[in-house]
Enzyme design. Structure first.
Site, PDB file in Angstrom:
ATOM      1  CG  ASP A 107      -1.533  -1.179   1.659  1.00 41.51           C
ATOM      2  OD1 ASP A 107      -1.426  -2.168   0.938  1.00 41.51           O
ATOM      3  OD2 ASP A 107      -2.174  -1.182   2.718  1.00 41.51           O
ATOM      4  CD  GLN A 132       2.361  -1.188   5.229  1.00 40.31           C
ATOM      5  OE1 GLN A 132       2.271  -2.261   5.777  1.00 40.31           O
ATOM      6  NE2 GLN A 132       2.763  -0.094   5.860  1.00 40.31           N
ATOM      7  CB  SER A 149      -1.644   1.074   5.659  1.00 42.31           C
ATOM      8  OG  SER A 149      -1.006   0.325   4.670  1.00 42.31           O
TER       9      SER A 149
END
Ligand code: FRU
Length: 451
Positions: free
Chosen positions: A21, A37, A81
């Site tokens: 992400d 990420q 996240s």
């Protein structure tokens, strides 16, 4: 065999390791920052950090050292996240989920897991403060399981608001809205649920405003796939609201629309830049099994999508198009009539006024075909598609216009002003790019892109 030319020029990707992400997207003190990420020691590990890239033009991304690694008990099994919120004093505030998975025989839904809300502050976007834990599972409503994550913070009417994705007891996805006066102390404000169950968990909720209309983006896990849409294992989409996110209790899930129908798209994040543009960047990758976005030997896996500017469509949907900066990378326009061969896999193709069935075929191995209101994307050989074979998507109407951006191993297809988008990785082996068109159109152009 690994081709160095698979490395994209305009899609952010780490030199080494795994990316998923996008996180903390923002424009800060003259630069765009994309955190993401990141697992440096992929594939041996799946411990997530925040990787970091910066750009001046949303196209050329410079990788910086990872910004946040697991370092405290509250994020010891992953810096998950989160988002950036820039305070009026000009500080970058990064909110993220500290993931903690306990060893042992837990189900890690109702027991054996923590989701901690953590804040890190930066004055310059390069050096990050100590971590401050703001929220723990006990602060979330008792109706939640231990799956609560992915904060998105924004300012509205003098308060700060945070939306978090959650999995309710009974396995229903929901979004939690929190309010704060100071960005430190947060109180639960309300919970947004769908009318009917809509997946068991909502990951990565985001909010945005277009032409005065608020929308919520979410990634429901557990929706069934259908023949002509929702093909991926998990889905990413949005609902344009009639009111404000902070006043919403019930979401009409029948209004959920997918952002992107391709194999490689999930967990997008939305931010507003200094020019007031609402920009979306997604993860151009997938957790879906069997779709190897890193052919053997490639030291990096996955990238971010192009930055896409969003606009509200007349029908209440959202249009996406690559940010206009991409057009400055176009070389001399070439009319596309039959087949063209370009020196590199870098191209921007525009088809205007398509009026019959046909296909755009890249390297003789990736076919983008149109027939009536169907779009099909197929690979002639599984190696080129890295596990992808063929997929057909139903369009709102037969496509009239198409834009296809090829950035080496990335292909993004935008139809009808970005009403429908389809993103996929591919791994071409030819040195040159051949583009063959058999769709009748009023104008077809290809621009080589200059890296
Ligand atoms: C979505 C997600 C998030 C989580 C992160 C972990 O892809 O599962 O919910 O924070 O990835 O890497």
């Amino acid at each position: 065999m690994i081709h160095p030319e698979w490395r994209p020029a305009f899609h952010a990707a780490p030199a080494q390791g795994w990316l998923n992400d996008p996180n903390g997207l923002c424009f800060f003190k003259g630069s765009y920052h994309a955190f993401y990420q990141y697992t440096r020691d992929w594939p041996a590990s799946n411990l997530r950090s925040w990787g970091h890239a910066v750009s001046e033009d949303l196209l050329a991304w410079r990788e910086l050292p990872a910004a946040l690694d697991p370092s405290i008990p509250e994020d010891r099994t992953g810096v998950y996240s989160g988002c950036a919120w820039i305070s009026p004093e000009g500080r970058m505030n990064l909110y993220y989920t500290g993931n903690v998975i306990y060893e042992g025989g837990y189900d890690r839904i109702h027991e054996g897991r923590e989701a901690n809300g953590i804040l890190v502050v930066s004055e310059d976007g390069l050096v990050f403060s100590e971590k401050r834990v703001l929220l723990r599972n006990a602060d979330y409503p008792g109706t939640c399981t231990l799956h609560v994550r992915d904060p998105k913070v924004w300012e509205h009417d003098g308060s700060l608001w945070m939306v978090l994705g959650a999995r309710e007891q009974g396995d229903r996805g929901q979004a939690l809205v929190f309010r704060s006066d100071d960005g430190i102390s947060w109180k639960h404000h309300r919970t947004i649920r769908s009318r009917e169950p809509f997946g068991y968990m909502w990951e990565c909720p985001n909010v945005g405003v277009l032409a005065g209309r608020e929308f919520i983006a979410l990634c429901p896990q557990g929706l069934p796939s259908e023949e002509l849409r929702r093909h991926n294992h998990w889905h990413a989409g949005y609902v344009v609201l009639d009111g404000r996110v902070i006043d919403t209790d019930t979401l009409d899930e029948t209004r959920f629309r997918e952002w992107d129908f391709g194999w490689d798209f999930y967990a997008p994040q939305i931010f507003t830049d200094e020019r007031g543009r609402t920009i979306l960047i997604g993860w151009m990758g997938t957790f879906d099994k069997g779709r190897t976005s890193a052919p053997d030997g490639l030291p990096w896996c996955h990238c971010l999508t192009l930055a896409r500017e969003l606009a509200l469509a007349d029908d209440g949907g959202i249009l996406q198009r690559p940010v206009c900066e991409l057009e400055s990378k176009r070389g001399a326009a070439l009319a596309l009539d039959g087949t063209r061969v370009l020196a590199d896999h870098l191209a921007d193709i525009e088809l205007v006024g398509m009026d019959a069935a046909g296909a755009l075929v890249l390297d003789g191995s990736l076919a983008i075909s149109f027939e009536g209101d169907l779009l099909s994307v197929s690979f002639s050989h599984p190696d080129v598609g890295a596990g992808r074979v063929s997929r057909t998507v139903k369009l709102p109407a037969p496509a009239r216009d198409a834009r296809v951006v090829i950035d080496r191993s990335c292909v993004e297809i935008y139809l009808d002003g970005g009403e429908t988008v389809f993103s996929t990785r591919w791994f071409p082996v030819a040195g040159e790019l051949s583009v063959a068109l058999s769709v009748p159109c009023t104008r077809a152009t290809v621009w080589p892109l200059e890296a």
